[in-house]
Design a protein around this motif. Structure first.
Motif, PDB file in Angstrom:
ATOM      1  N   UNK A   1     -22.634  66.943  26.890  1.00  0.00           N
ATOM      2  CA  UNK A   1     -22.111  66.623  25.551  1.00  0.00           C
ATOM      3  C   UNK A   1     -22.674  65.125  25.140  1.00  0.00           C
ATOM      4  N   UNK A   2     -22.732  64.135  26.271  1.00  0.00           N
ATOM      5  CA  UNK A   2     -23.119  62.599  26.000  1.00  0.00           C
ATOM      6  C   UNK A   2     -24.385  62.729  25.414  1.00  0.00           C
ATOM      7  N   UNK A   3     -24.476  62.157  24.230  1.00  0.00           N
ATOM      8  CA  UNK A   3     -26.002  61.743  23.476  1.00  0.00           C
ATOM      9  C   UNK A   3     -26.722  61.062  24.386  1.00  0.00           C
ATOM     10  N   UNK A   4     -28.094  61.486  24.285  1.00  0.00           N
ATOM     11  CA  UNK A   4     -29.178  60.831  25.237  1.00  0.00           C
ATOM     12  C   UNK A   4     -29.461  59.336  24.783  1.00  0.00           C
ATOM     13  N   UNK A   5     -29.297  59.133  23.641  1.00  0.00           N
ATOM     14  CA  UNK A   5     -29.324  57.754  22.929  1.00  0.00           C
ATOM     15  C   UNK A   5     -28.536  56.671  23.620  1.00  0.00           C
ATOM     16  N   UNK A   6     -27.082  57.285  24.276  1.00  0.00           N
ATOM     17  CA  UNK A   6     -26.139  56.341  24.732  1.00  0.00           C
ATOM     18  C   UNK A   6     -26.984  56.030  26.301  1.00  0.00           C
ATOM     19  N   UNK A   7     -27.604  56.767  26.688  1.00  0.00           N
ATOM     20  CA  UNK A   7     -28.237  56.501  28.380  1.00  0.00           C
ATOM     21  C   UNK A   7     -29.543  55.787  27.880  1.00  0.00           C
ATOM     22  N   UNK A   8     -30.299  55.770  26.810  1.00  0.00           N
ATOM     23  CA  UNK A   8     -31.299  55.062  26.455  1.00  0.00           C
ATOM     24  C   UNK A   8     -30.806  53.555  26.565  1.00  0.00           C
ATOM     25  N   UNK A   9     -29.746  53.429  25.503  1.00  0.00           N
ATOM     26  CA  UNK A   9     -29.137  52.123  25.631  1.00  0.00           C
ATOM     27  C   UNK A   9     -28.959  51.503  26.872  1.00  0.00           C
TER      28      UNK A   9
ATOM     29  N   UNK B   1     -34.364  58.294  21.385  1.00  0.00           N
ATOM     30  CA  UNK B   1     -33.754  59.282  22.636  1.00  0.00           C
ATOM     31  C   UNK B   1     -33.267  60.308  21.548  1.00  0.00           C
ATOM     32  N   UNK B   2     -33.200  61.746  22.098  1.00  0.00           N
ATOM     33  CA  UNK B   2     -32.555  62.650  21.029  1.00  0.00           C
ATOM     34  C   UNK B   2     -31.985  63.770  22.277  1.00  0.00           C
ATOM     35  N   UNK B   3     -31.159  64.615  21.809  1.00  0.00           N
ATOM     36  CA  UNK B   3     -30.615  65.485  22.605  1.00  0.00           C
ATOM     37  C   UNK B   3     -29.517  65.082  23.567  1.00  0.00           C
ATOM     38  N   UNK B   4     -29.105  65.500  24.598  1.00  0.00           N
ATOM     39  CA  UNK B   4     -28.184  64.967  25.690  1.00  0.00           C
ATOM     40  C   UNK B   4     -28.773  64.636  27.111  1.00  0.00           C
ATOM     41  N   UNK B   5     -27.787  64.537  27.716  1.00  0.00           N
ATOM     42  CA  UNK B   5     -28.258  64.138  29.301  1.00  0.00           C
ATOM     43  C   UNK B   5     -28.434  65.301  29.970  1.00  0.00           C
ATOM     44  N   UNK B   6     -28.141  66.532  29.528  1.00  0.00           N
ATOM     45  CA  UNK B   6     -28.396  67.689  30.027  1.00  0.00           C
ATOM     46  C   UNK B   6     -29.947  68.049  29.691  1.00  0.00           C
ATOM     47  N   UNK B   7     -30.083  67.818  28.595  1.00  0.00           N
ATOM     48  CA  UNK B   7     -31.653  68.306  28.140  1.00  0.00           C
ATOM     49  C   UNK B   7     -31.951  67.273  26.634  1.00  0.00           C
ATOM     50  N   UNK B   8     -33.045  66.708  27.018  1.00  0.00           N
ATOM     51  CA  UNK B   8     -33.235  65.826  25.800  1.00  0.00           C
ATOM     52  C   UNK B   8     -34.493  65.196  25.940  1.00  0.00           C
TER      53      UNK B   8
END
Length: 286
Positions: A58-66, A79-86
């Motif tokens: 559920x964590x947005x991929x953009x958080x990881x990008x940040x 980024x788009x999607x989630x850490x699971x798939x994006x």
């Protein structure tokens, strides 16, 4: 009624105190707790795994990008999607020269064959797989092809030259871990500039060049620049480390078979790359 006899008998009879045995549950309770404790530990671990899976899903991929967007040669842009798939796009180079990397990197997390991340990109020869191991992340061997124009974002002199052609990056199976570094001398990355060309010379293609990165002592990476085929010969050596950055010194000279017309056509390019010496041009990149 004989009162004295009754009193005597009562006095003579010993007082008996009966102690009730401990309830059977008093000893059984600790044993029951010991039997239940592994179950509770297992349930707690399972709950942690479920929460971690939900966070990844559920964590947005953009958080990881940040989190990954720190100063450096490669910067996550969107980024788009989630850490699971994006998916995400990147830029490359120094802050004042940065260029977008064409194509989107897409990823998905999987559990088949062990926890891993599978990534794809238009420039990759195939799927890049990162397997989670006890020593860190194991990256599969792969080849990545990108436009040579990205070199213009790495160094100001390259920006003037405006390189053309194709960059081919090859790496072997690599462990990205938190333990000891790979053996000294082991290959880390093989970068080739194929179909080299520049607007500063009509000679095209100029040929092909190679920059080989091998493991040095500690965190140091050793660099070796060589010419695969070209009328303009480049050679050099240097190092890179997170603490000291890049240092590469080399020479550029004409191949003995280069004609007079070819030397004239390449002279402007050589002047942009280095400083003229007696029979070569001195190169220095840092």
């Amino acid at each position: 009624m004989n009162t004295a006899a009754t009193v005597t008998a009562a006095t003579a009879a010993p007082a008996t105190t009966t102690v009730a045995p401990p309830p059977s549950g008093a000893k059984a309770a600790p044993r029951a707790w010991l039997r239940k404790r592994p179950v509770r530990i297992a349930l707690g671990a399972l709950l942690c795994l479920v929460l971690a899976a939900l966070a990844i899903a559920l964590t947005p991929a953009r958080w990881a990008v940040s989190a990954l967007s720190i100063p450096g040669p490669m910067l996550a842009v969107d980024a788009h999607g989630t850490l699971w798939s994006g998916g995400a796009t990147f830029s490359f180079g120094r802050p004042e020269l940065r260029k977008p990397v064409p194509g989107e990197l897409r990823w998905r997390l999987g559990l088949d064959g062990g926890p891993h991340l599978a990534a794809t990109h238009p420039g990759l020869k195939g799927e890049l797989r990162l397997d989670l191991t006890w020593g860190g992340l194991r990256a599969s061997p792969q080849t990545l092809r990108l436009p040579a124009g990205l070199l213009a974002a790495a160094y100001s002199r390259f920006a003037i030259v405006a390189p053309e052609g194709e960059l081919e990056l090859r790496w072997p199976s690599t462990l990205i871990g938190w333990g000891s570094a790979p053996p000294v001398g082991s290959e880390r990355l093989d970068v080739r500039w194929n179909g080299a060309a520049s607007w500063m010379t009509p000679v095209r293609p100029m040929g092909a060049y190679r920059l080989l990165l091998t493991q040095g002592d500690g965190a140091r990476i050793d660099l070796a620049l060589s010419t695969l085929m070209s009328p303009l010969m480049l050679e050099g050596a240097g190092t890179y480390s997170p603490a000291e950055g890049l240092h590469l010194d080399g020479k550029a000279r004409f191949d003995t078979a280069t004609t007079r017309e070819g030397r004239i056509a390449l002279r402007e390019l050589l002047a942009a790359l280095g400083t003229r010496r007696a029979d070569y041009y001195q190169l220095s990149f840092q």
